[in-house]
Design an enzyme around this catalytic site. Structure first.
Site, PDB file in Angstrom:
ATOM      1  N   CYS A  49      82.552  14.100  79.322  1.00 38.30           N
ATOM      2  CA  CYS A  49      82.056  15.355  79.873  1.00 38.30           C
ATOM      3  C   CYS A  49      80.867  15.910  79.103  1.00 38.30           C
ATOM      4  O   CYS A  49      80.298  16.924  79.473  1.00 38.30           O
ATOM      5  CB  CYS A  49      83.159  16.391  80.002  1.00 38.30           C
ATOM      6  SG  CYS A  49      83.631  17.165  78.464  1.00 38.30           S
ATOM      7  N   CYS A 104      89.606  19.331  76.190  1.00 42.83           N
ATOM      8  CA  CYS A 104      88.941  20.250  75.257  1.00 42.83           C
ATOM      9  C   CYS A 104      89.772  20.401  73.981  1.00 42.83           C
ATOM     10  O   CYS A 104      89.225  20.472  72.877  1.00 42.83           O
ATOM     11  CB  CYS A 104      88.760  21.629  75.888  1.00 42.83           C
ATOM     12  SG  CYS A 104      87.722  21.626  77.342  1.00 42.83           S
TER      13      CYS A 104
END
Lengths: 128, 392
Positions: A37, A105
């Site tokens: 990402c 994340c």
């Protein structure tokens, strides 16, 4: 997708933004990126007698990447480097109530913590 | 806190006049327009009036309008219905690389069924060169579909020139005018298109009503088989309240187009100039050949998601130009096709004005935007360094 209040709080009032001088001997730096990402996280710790006395971060990424790194700096402060090394991404997921699509994340934050601690350990062994 | 709504490309608010026009059909006038009793006959008349009004907006005849449930349906209908009806002539289709997914994915579906698809590239401003369309044409080309305006970057296409190319080769030409119709003049004879998609929720009408214009005499396979509504081409009980709303919204769009455009342009230019005067903020799309209320910008060293979130907290609703909602984060296919660098594309936000926006709101946005950008840039670790370690 909606963010939890805790994510929004960290996002709005990020803790410990900034950096330390990378070459100082009591500073450990971890820079990690998620190739899938494109997020990048830099976590730094300042260590005295194996205890993390201060931490800083800078993150390029989405709201939950920012919140995860902000939370990581908060949690690391006051812990020994060995304790910090034990912080798991699942704890971050739980604390911030991250949605499934944002779990990567927290993985990034865990890896940044480990990278920062390892960097400090290496410096110590080398006796820089 | 009053919300400053700058996301009209996603949806527009319903005008009070439109809501009033719809009200009787949500309460009381419920008869099926296909029914033969008086209630049905009355509603069939309302349906045809709405059809005429919708047709007027694009300079078409009522009989050339097929009502659908949304723009996506109309685009799918155009692609699949027109292609199938002309299959014997050939199985090659030309689209641009920046079409809406309802065109691109329909094209991909047709490809799986044995069609060939050529995707015409765009230049840096997101413009399709009609010459490139000409070069893409093959002896077996049956359909060209190029959008009138791109909703993500706002660039207007040279539809008339492309229509000319299509006409020279005797090829059907469809344009997706979802983002433009009701906002700028979209006359089917002036544009020279054989088919056109429009949707009510882009010009202050309701969600749930859209239309496909198909030039009279054009062969087309039905999209829904059933009871034979819409001249047998799109069966299914009509969504009368929404269709009546679409008719009313079309009528208002046509009569107020000039004044709406003038005020949109004034606000847009001020907003656009103010935003791009911030350091390392770049405009996407064509600087002048663009939709009157449309601004798309890429903000360097910032991710669009936190930018959108921060603006939202300040009461400003904008759209993101890219979506990081999964592990596989991809920037928009439109920005990619235009050659916008990946890192820059990731900081893209789209601000689209509507007729309800006011000068004071632009002032608020121009005051808040630089502060938010500055705050986020401080947070960010950029540029992405070489020594980044890969995770897992």
């Amino acid at each position: 997708m909606s963010y939890s209040q805790k994510v929004l709080d960290h996002f709005n009032h990020p803790r410990n933004i900034g950096s330390f001088e990378k070459n100082e001997k009591n500073v450990g730096t971890g820079i990690v990126g998620a190739p899938e990402c494109g997020d990048v996280m830099k976590l730094q710790i300042k260590v005295e007698n194996d205890v993390i006395v201060d931490a800083r971060f800078k993150t390029f990424g989405c709201g939950s990447a920012i919140a995860s790194s902000s939370l990581a700096t908060e949690w690391m402060k006051g812990r020994t480097i060995n304790e910090a090394f034990q912080i798991k991404n699942t704890e971050i997921v739980k604390e911030l109530s991250l949605p499934p699509v944002k779990i990567h994340c927290s993985v990034l934050a865990e890896d940044a913590i480990k990278a920062a601690v390892e960097d400090y350990r290496k410096k110590k062994v080398a006796g820089v | 806190m009053e919300q400053i709504y700058l996301d009209h490309t996603s949806n527009t608010p319903l005008l009070p006049e439109v809501r009033e026009a719809m009200a009787p059909y949500l309460h009381g006038e419920f008869a099926n327009p296909s029914s033969l009793h008086r209630g049905g006959r009355k509603n069939a008349k309302a349906l045809e009036e709405a059809r005429e009004k919708t047709a007027s907006l694009i300079g078409a005849r009522g009989e050339e309008i097929i009502f659908t449930s949304c723009g996506t349906e109309a685009n799918n209908f155009a692609m699949k219905g027109l292609a199938a009806a002309h299959e014997k002539k050939g199985r090659h289709i030309v689209v641009s690389s920046i079409e809406h997914f309802s065109i691109l994915h329909a094209a991909r579906r047709l490809e799986r069924q044995g069609y060939r698809v050529t995707r015409v590239p765009v230049d840096q401003a997101g413009w399709v060169d009609p010459q490139k369309v000409r070069e893409a044409i093959a002896p077996d080309t049956v359909l060209i579909s190029i959008m009138h305006a791109n909703g993500e970057v706002g660039t207007l296409q040279s539809i008339r020139e492309i229509a000319q190319v299509a006409q020279e080769h005797g090829i059907l030409f469809h344009t997706d005018a979802v983002s433009s119709c009701g906002t700028i003049p979209t006359n089917v004879s002036e544009l020279g298109v054989a088919a056109l998609t429009l949707t009510a929720n882009q010009f202050y009408g309701p969600v749930g009503a859209a239309a496909l214009y198909v030039r009279k005499g054009t062969k087309m396979l039905p999209f829904f088989d059933g009871g034979g509504q819409e001249e047998g081409r799109r069966s299914g009980t009509e969504n009368l309240p929404a269709i009546v709303g679409m008719g009313k919204a079309a009528e208002l769009a046509l009569s107020h187009m000039e004044e709406r455009t003038t005020s949109l342009l004034k606000l847009r230019n001020r907003l656009m100039e103010g935003l791009i005067s911030v350091e390392e903020v770049y405009l996407n799309g064509h600087p002048t050949q663009r939709l009157p209320g449309h601004v798309s910008i890429s903000v360097a060293h910032v991710e669009s998601e936190p930018l959108l979130l921060s603006l939202d907290m300040e009461g400003i609703s904008v759209a993101s130009g890219s979506a990081c909602n999964s592990k596989a984060m991809k920037s928009s296919h439109v920005l990619q096709a235009m050659g916008v660098p990946e890192l820059l594309a990731r900081g893209t936000v789209v601000l689209t004005l509507g007729i309800g926006n006011r000068e004071e709101e632009i002032s608020v946005v121009l005051d808040i935007f630089p502060k938010v950008v500055e705050r986020l840039r401080k947070l960010n670790r950029t540029p992405i360094p070489q020594e980044v370690r890969s995770v897992r």
